[in-house]
Write an enzyme that holds these catalytic residues in place. Structure first.
Site, PDB file in Angstrom:
ATOM      1  N   ASP A   6       0.814  -1.217   0.000  1.00 43.91           N
ATOM      2  CA  ASP A   6       0.000   0.000   0.000  1.00 43.91           C
ATOM      3  C   ASP A   6       0.850   1.270   0.000  1.00 43.91           C
ATOM      4  OD1 ASP A   6       0.671  -0.911   2.650  1.00 43.91           O
ATOM      5  OD2 ASP A   6      -0.713   0.572   3.489  1.00 43.91           O
ATOM      6  N   HIS A   7       2.164   1.085   0.024  1.00 43.41           N
ATOM      7  CA  HIS A   7       3.078   2.234  -0.011  1.00 43.41           C
ATOM      8  C   HIS A   7       3.933   2.290  -1.284  1.00 43.41           C
ATOM      9  CE1 HIS A   7       2.458   3.442   4.283  1.00 43.41           C
ATOM     10  NE2 HIS A   7       2.009   2.197   4.315  1.00 43.41           N
ATOM     11  N   ASP A  43       4.308   3.899   8.854  1.00 40.90           N
ATOM     12  CA  ASP A  43       3.962   2.754   9.691  1.00 40.90           C
ATOM     13  C   ASP A  43       5.002   2.463  10.779  1.00 40.90           C
ATOM     14  OD1 ASP A  43       2.323   2.841   7.510  1.00 40.90           O
ATOM     15  OD2 ASP A  43       2.196   0.673   7.265  1.00 40.90           O
TER      16      ASP A  43
END
Length: 313
Positions: free
Chosen positions: A67-68, A212
């Site tokens: 997702d990054h 994160d």
């Protein structure tokens, strides 16, 4: 200097939030745009802004979760279609070069510009020019994850026009040279050293971006005195056990960093899809009880980062 959020969601895209990407616009300072993480569909988000991909010169990747980074191959390919995109540097944990090169090779995509890769393995300085320095430090996540601290170097002080008044310096190039700290000679032979007519240097701006991570000491080191802190807030304060289990932070964790490290403005980012509508606003309300200057970041939000006023202003 301006910051714009292209994706503020965590894990997977939702109707209200795309996955991670933050743009730092340095158009007035460097005529460049820097990206921090490039989640899936980042280039689609860019189409909804005034960002031109050819202005993107540096991309900082916090960690190699999908997702990054899943938006990188598409963005790099589209940037190539513009034809005049210059060199680009990607900073990220080991493996990011392999991911990009494999994606481009398998899809038989050729880019028209050189890409330089800088592996993040140690804490410290990773980039510096005459205007900015960028530092990184390792965070606490399930895979190697890094935070970033962008430091603008001090700016020259304002030209003290009252002090100059007695010399009757005409408007024009001479004033510009004095403001640059240079020595000039007036028509009457008077020599003036620009440094004698400048106020105190103005501190540059500091932007810290934390994706994160669990709470860890290095976050505070990166965030100290930041004008803007962008901090992941995957969970609300009541889900602290779940946040720890999944190597993430809560809105309260983010607010505590801002409150204890002289931060000016906190933006909550990387929001779980479980917090929609009023639930999302609850994250902001919880964090504001700890740190007042908190905002919940939403996709496409854009904010100017102003130079911090000095005590005598």
């Amino acid at each position: 200097m301006e910051i714009q959020f292209l994706g503020t969601g965590a894990g997977q895209p939702s109707k209200g939030r795309n996955v991670s990407c933050t743009a730092l616009k340095l158009l007035d300072e460097l005529n460049e745009i820097w990206l921090f993480d490039v989640g899936e569909a980042t280039q689609h988000q860019i189409l909804r802004t005034n960002i031109r991909p050819r202005k993107i010169t540096r991309i900082f990747i916090s960690h190699n979760h999908g997702d990054h980074i899943f938006g990188l191959p598409g963005l790099l390919s589209s940037r190539s279609f513009q034809g005049d995109g210059g060199p680009l540097t990607i900073y990220g944990p080991p493996g990011i070069e392999q991911f990009v090169q494999t994606s481009l090779k398998v899809s038989r995509t050729k880019v028209s510009y050189p890409i330089k890769y800088v592996n993040l393995t140690d804490d410290g300085l990773i980039f510096e020019n005459s205007s900015f320095a960028v530092f990184t430090a390792k965070l606490d996540h399930r895979v190697p994850s890094y935070g970033f601290r962008v430091v603008e170097k001090p700016k020259p002080g304002e030209l003290l026009m009252d002090k100059l008044a007695e010399y009757h310096v005409p408007n024009g190039p001479l004033l510009g040279q004095l403001k640059a700290g240079k020595t000039v000679v007036l028509d009457d032979g008077t020599t003036l050293n620009g440094k004698d007519f400048l106020g105190e240097p103005r501190p540059g701006r500091i932007v810290t971006i934390i994706y994160d991570t669990r709470p860890t000491k290095s976050i505070g080191q990166l965030a100290q005195d930041a004008d803007v802190l962008v901090h992941e807030s995957t969970f609300d304060g009541e889900d602290s056990k779940m946040a720890h289990r999944y190597f993430h932070s809560t809105c309260i964790d983010a607010a505590k960093v801002a409150a204890s490290h002289n931060v000016v403005q906190l933006y909550l980012n990387h929001i779980s899809a479980r917090y929609t509508g009023k639930a999302g606003q609850q994250l902001e309300k919880q964090a504001r009880k700890v740190f007042k200057n908190t905002r919940l970041a939403n996709d496409l939000d854009s904010y100017e980062i102003k130079i911090r006023k000095q005590d005598n202003e």
